[in-house]
Motif scaffolding. Sequence first.
Motif, mmCIF file in Angstrom:
data_model
loop_
_atom_site.group_PDB
_atom_site.id
_atom_site.type_symbol
_atom_site.label_atom_id
_atom_site.label_comp_id
_atom_site.label_asym_id
_atom_site.label_seq_id
_atom_site.Cartn_x
_atom_site.Cartn_y
_atom_site.Cartn_z
ATOM 1 N N ALA A 3 33.338 32.293 45.239
ATOM 2 C CA ALA A 3 32.871 32.137 43.862
ATOM 3 C C ALA A 3 32.782 33.527 43.249
ATOM 4 O O ALA A 3 31.779 34.220 43.386
ATOM 5 C CB ALA A 3 31.515 31.434 43.854
ATOM 6 N N SER A 5 32.367 34.718 40.372
ATOM 7 C CA SER A 5 31.346 35.015 39.374
ATOM 8 C C SER A 5 30.011 35.396 39.998
ATOM 9 O O SER A 5 29.152 35.977 39.328
ATOM 10 C CB SER A 5 31.161 33.816 38.445
ATOM 11 O OG SER A 5 30.707 32.690 39.173
ATOM 12 N N THR A 6 29.825 35.070 41.265
ATOM 13 C CA THR A 6 28.559 35.405 41.925
ATOM 14 C C THR A 6 28.599 36.774 42.597
ATOM 15 O O THR A 6 27.573 37.261 43.057
ATOM 16 C CB THR A 6 28.205 34.340 42.987
ATOM 17 O OG1 THR A 6 29.191 34.378 44.037
ATOM 18 C CG2 THR A 6 28.179 32.948 42.370
ATOM 19 N N HIS A 7 29.759 37.394 42.655
ATOM 20 C CA HIS A 7 29.880 38.684 43.329
ATOM 21 C C HIS A 7 29.357 39.819 42.448
ATOM 22 O O HIS A 7 29.406 39.763 41.215
ATOM 23 C CB HIS A 7 31.338 38.972 43.690
ATOM 24 C CG HIS A 7 31.845 38.150 44.833
ATOM 25 N ND1 HIS A 7 31.247 38.119 46.056
ATOM 26 C CD2 HIS A 7 32.930 37.331 44.921
ATOM 27 C CE1 HIS A 7 31.928 37.316 46.865
ATOM 28 N NE2 HIS A 7 32.948 36.822 46.199
ATOM 29 N N THR A 8 28.856 40.852 43.092
ATOM 30 C CA THR A 8 28.446 42.044 42.364
ATOM 31 C C THR A 8 29.681 42.835 41.946
ATOM 32 O O THR A 8 30.792 42.600 42.453
ATOM 33 C CB THR A 8 27.567 42.946 43.249
ATOM 34 O OG1 THR A 8 28.367 43.443 44.349
ATOM 35 C CG2 THR A 8 26.357 42.193 43.781
ATOM 36 N N GLU A 26 38.099 38.377 37.243
ATOM 37 C CA GLU A 26 36.657 38.260 37.038
ATOM 38 C C GLU A 26 36.096 39.512 36.378
ATOM 39 O O GLU A 26 35.251 39.419 35.472
ATOM 40 C CB GLU A 26 35.967 38.012 38.381
ATOM 41 C CG GLU A 26 34.440 38.006 38.307
ATOM 42 C CD GLU A 26 33.872 36.937 37.391
ATOM 43 O OE1 GLU A 26 32.781 37.169 36.831
ATOM 44 O OE2 GLU A 26 34.504 35.876 37.221
#
Length: 198
Positions: A3, A5-8, A26
């Motif tokens: 996912a 969008s959840t990564h830093t 992203e």
Amino acid sequence: MPAYSTHTDEQLYEMLQGDDQEAFTEIYQRYWKVLYQRASAMLHDGQLAQDIVQEVFISLWNRRHEAQIEKLAAYLHQAVRFQELKALHRLQSDTAFYDRLASITQDLIHHEPLLYSEMERIVRTLLDRLPEDQRRILRMSREEGLTYRQIAEKTGISIKTVEKKISLSLRAIRKGMDGSFPLILSLALAAQSGLRHL
């Protein structure tokens, strides 16, 4: 599939260096709009702002294996700022040059104080070289916000003369800045280097 969008930012950048196109997408989606909005506000030109932001992202992808960026957001903003300065250098219109210079200078006050100080020194030097009447009229227009008609009434000269003197002043400042841009851009590039730019 991760996912994204959840990564830093740090995780995304590491994945980008591994040729992950989804990570790049992203990053692009995360930062494109805010970068475009700031560039558009600085340059007063939506198409130019779009071109600048696209150029920054293309560079980010093309040089992903060489880069060691520690703070992705800071780098992207500074890269756009550098491109704004380059775009300012290419301007031919004296009035547009001064207006965009004012916008970019205000931005530098908050984000690049050393670069701002150098640009302010250069502009002040150029202003001081103007004939007294031109300098006074330019300040009435740019600093006091007076219209050409109001300036004409205050100074006792015609509106056409006011317009001519302001035009001459802006042309002199733009031409004077031409010789200073190599230094300004080198300082901006050095600021980017502080963030381990691409």
